[in-house]
Write an enzyme that holds these catalytic residues in place. Structure first.
Site, mmCIF file in Angstrom:
data_model
loop_
_atom_site.group_PDB
_atom_site.id
_atom_site.type_symbol
_atom_site.label_atom_id
_atom_site.label_comp_id
_atom_site.label_asym_id
_atom_site.label_seq_id
_atom_site.Cartn_x
_atom_site.Cartn_y
_atom_site.Cartn_z
ATOM 1 C CG ASP A 106 -31.941 -2.417 4.180
ATOM 2 O OD1 ASP A 106 -32.282 -2.162 3.007
ATOM 3 O OD2 ASP A 106 -32.105 -3.528 4.720
ATOM 4 C CG ASP A 163 -35.865 -6.547 -0.596
ATOM 5 O OD1 ASP A 163 -34.955 -5.882 -1.100
ATOM 6 O OD2 ASP A 163 -35.940 -6.791 0.630
HETATM 7 C C1 GLA Z 1 -33.982 -5.733 2.438
HETATM 8 C C2 GLA Z 1 -34.803 -4.464 2.313
HETATM 9 C C3 GLA Z 1 -35.345 -4.075 3.682
HETATM 10 C C4 GLA Z 1 -36.168 -5.221 4.264
HETATM 11 C C5 GLA Z 1 -35.355 -6.500 4.285
HETATM 12 C C6 GLA Z 1 -36.194 -7.717 4.614
HETATM 13 O O1 GLA Z 1 -32.826 -5.522 3.194
HETATM 14 O O2 GLA Z 1 -34.055 -3.420 1.746
HETATM 15 O O3 GLA Z 1 -36.101 -2.892 3.606
HETATM 16 O O4 GLA Z 1 -37.323 -5.381 3.478
HETATM 17 O O5 GLA Z 1 -34.741 -6.759 3.020
HETATM 18 O O6 GLA Z 1 -35.435 -8.893 4.661
#
Ligand code: GLA
Length: 675
Positions: free
Chosen positions: A221, A166
């Site tokens: 996301d 990430d």
């Molecule tokens: C980010 C990523 C997500 C998830 C969250 C976890 O937002 O893009 O897909 O993994 O972190 O905290």
């Protein structure tokens, strides 16, 4: 867009690196990834994030339960392989030796124990961390930045087969440097580990990450909503040329089954991901999933499109006002095609063999991957798509086309004011509906008959013939209907039921089809001079949280924005929106003008804020503000909306992504007749 993240810092360091002030060590090494043969087709599996986030149900029992279900429910046989865990698996601190420590409440037996369990089922195991000092969740754990080798060695010793890396808390360090460093650390372990880059498309990984990771996120996301899924799909569609075996665009994990969309929408979501050769990572807790969810996730013919060995991401060959046609060439010469309707009204659309790149065969075999029917066509393929719906086909040039019945599409629709409009049917009016039977085959069908059922008290009259003895191949039979809405019809949505019968040459029994379309009876049109924010809208969509009434748009929660404020002026009345937004009002031809003072709200003013404001009178654009930035003075808006049945207020992203696009409509008024 998630605005918590500090992209300005990232950009500043990138500038220093580009200017040669900072030289990332890994960039000097000239390392080019050898073709490691991993992820030759898009990875398939599971990740807990979309269903659990960091809630307590994310634990060892869940991971084991999913692995069990992969085997028991046939998902493993269907190709799902990776059981991956996301944020919150570790404690907030490293141990004395600097290693990450599994959270004993969630994983009392450690991570190796669950990895072994997953491997014992013949599956693979994936883990998550961040290319920063800490992961993303507020209770997150230490990230991999400056600990790449140690963490990679630990993951390899646990038997990790897949790492999602990430982007949170990256301290502004160049992304290419951070991800390359972890790539090298993973390679140095000697273990085969699929490397999933998750920097949300911020640094255009499709331009540089082909030799770094096996897949890269292209967007922020996903969440379990139609708007989120749609905007992500549309962004990912544009990047088709960057994907291929071993290097995939990743539009984020699946939401199928999480409850925020209908099954029609989830089928579109799954079909879009498959035609785009996206990773298929199940994001719902399968221990609670419905049979409908399993039926979508286990559609092997759709999975086969995603997993096709040619590894080509489907390309958009057409987009007419939200009706998208995507085509994906398959190994062996077949083509997969997705016809997808993003709008709230049904649409009937076609694609030709020429558009599919299938040349000039006499006939084609058409396999409908959701309806599970096989038909033949002379070249055209038609589908009647419900709102938010899609149809997915595998098409092959076929000498034996005559073995299959002709492809016949039945459809019904009401007259629309503009593409995607609600089917408005005002009380006391007569509204036109059309039914159609389209024969795309080479052989005729016979005994064709259409009917239109309306609610009690309404009437429907065919104004052209509603039956025909023979419908030849490559011909359509259309019937026009006048539907009379009673003068006392109350506001609401009403079903209009079209039904069809015909005889097909290869089928003994007559074929029956039904389609339900809607009539939308609006409430009374506004009268006199009004603040638009006092009116009830027909529909409103917004790019970030809800449209706010008499307040600005803050974050994703309702009512969190505060007063509308543009360059120091506060407006008590108006709307707070965020690009892309569209709010529609029924005006019934009764209103003449919309006025407002528009601009980016002071609270969210940012160099990235860039929008344009539009006002539409039915299908006519009657005001276009042009680009509006956060430093522009508040701008007067006046639009002539005479005759409009529906007025639409639209905010578009100015072309630089929709971050910080908080667009206010201050003192928004409408002038209407008083009677
Ligand atoms: C980010 C990523 C997500 C998830 C969250 C976890 O937002 O893009 O897909 O993994 O972190 O905290």
């Amino acid at each position: 867009m998630d605005q918590r993240r500090s992209k300005w810092r990232t950009a500043a360091v990138a500038v220093l690196i580009t200017a040669g002030v900072l030289v990332p060590p890994a960039a000097q090494a000239q390392h080019v990834r050898k073709d490691d043969g991993l992820a030759l087709t898009p990875p398939m599996g599971f990740n807990n994030w979309n269903s659990t986030h960091c809630r307590d149900e994310f634990d060892e029992a869940m991971v084991k339960g999913i692995a069990d279900l992969f085997v028991a429910k046939g998902l493993k046989d269907a190709g799902y392989q990776y059981v991956n865990i996301d944020d919150c698996w570790a404690l907030p601190d490293r141990d004395g030796g600097g290693d990450l420590v599994p959270d004993p409440a969630r994983f009392p037996n450690g991570i190796k124990h669950v990895a072994d369990y997953v491997h014992g089922k013949g599956l693979k195991f994936g883990l998550y961390t961040s290319a920063g000092t800490k992961t993303c969740d507020s209770d997150g754990f230490p990230g991999g930045l400056d600990h790449e080798e140690q963490d990679a060695r630990l993951f390899a010793s646990w038997g990790v087969d897949y790492l999602k890396y990430d982007n949170c808390n990256n301290q502004g360090v160049d992304a290419r440097y951070r991800y390359t460093k972890m790539r090298d650390a993973l390679e140095a372990t000697g273990r085969e580990i699929v490397f999933s880059i998750c920097e949300w498309g911020e640094n255009k990984p499709w331009e540089w990450a082909r030799d770094v990771g096996h897949l890269w996120r292209t967007t922020g996301d996903i969440s379990d909503s139609w708007d989120s899924m749609l905007s992500i799909a549309k962004r990912n569609m544009e990047l088709d040329r960057h994907a291929g075996p071993g290097h995939w665009n990743d539009p984020d994990m699946l939401e199928v089954g999480n409850g925020g969309m209908t099954d029609v929408e989830y089928r579109s979501h799954f079909s879009l991901w498959a035609i785009m050769a996206a990773p298929l990572l199940i994001g719902s807790d399968l221990r609670k999933a419905t049979p409908e969810t399993f039926a979508i996730l286990e559609n092997r013919e759709v999975i086969a499109v995603d997993q096709d060995a040619l590894g080509v991401q489907g390309k958009v060959v057409r987009n007419d006002g939200g009706t998208h046609v995507l085509v994906k060439p398959l190994s062996g010469g077949d083509r997969a095609v997705l016809l997808f309707n993003e709008n709230d009204s049904p649409v009937t659309t076609s694609v030709t063999a020429a558009e599919l790149g299938l040349g000039n065969a006499t006939g084609y075999r058409v396999r409908d991957l959701w309806a599970k029917t096989t038909t033949h066509t002379a070249g055209s393929i038609t589908a009647a798509l419900p709102p938010h719906g899609s149809a997915m086909f595998r098409v092959s040039a076929a000498n034996d086309w005559y073995r299959y019945p002709p492809a016949v599409t039945t459809a019904a629709s009401g007259e629309l004011l503009y593409p995607g409009a609600l089917p408005i049917a005002p009380p006391g009016r007569s509204v036109t509906y059309t039914t159609s039977v389209t024969n795309d085959g080479r052989l005729p069908v016979s005994g064709v008959r259409a009917r239109l059922g309306v609610p009690r008290g309404w009437t429907a009259k065919a104004t052209t013939p509603s039956s025909t003895a023979v419908l030849s191949g490559q011909k359509a039979f259309t019937t026009t209907w006048q539907v009379q809405v009673p003068a006392d019809a109350v506001e609401g949505r009403f079903p209009i039921e079209a039904s069809f019968t015909f005889h097909s040459p290869n089928e003994r029994a007559p074929v029956h089809r039904k389609h339900s379309v809607e009539a939308y009876v609006p409430g009374a049109a506004p009268k006199g001079d009004q603040f638009v924010s006092d009116l009830k809208w027909l529909r409103g969509t917004n790019g970030w949280g809800p449209v706010e009434v008499d307040a600005t748009n803050g974050e994703t929660a309702a009512g969190d924005g505060g007063p509308i404020t543009i360059r120091g002026t506060v407006f008590a009345k108006g709307l707070g929106t965020h690009a892309p937004a569209q709010i529609e009002y029924y005006t019934g031809g009764n209103c003449s003008a919309v006025t407002a003072t528009v601009g980016i709200d002071d609270r969210k003013a940012d160099p990235a804020s860039l929008v344009s404001y539009e006002v539409w009178a039915d299908g006519r654009l009657v005001h276009d503000s042009g680009p509006v930035t956060a430093t522009d003075a508040a701008r007067p808006l006046a639009a002539d909306v005479s005759q409009a049945v529906v007025v639409r207020l639209v905010v578009r992203d100015g072309g630089n992504g929709n971050a910080y696009d908080h667009a206010d409509w201050g003192d928004l008024r409408i002038t209407c007749r008083s009677a």
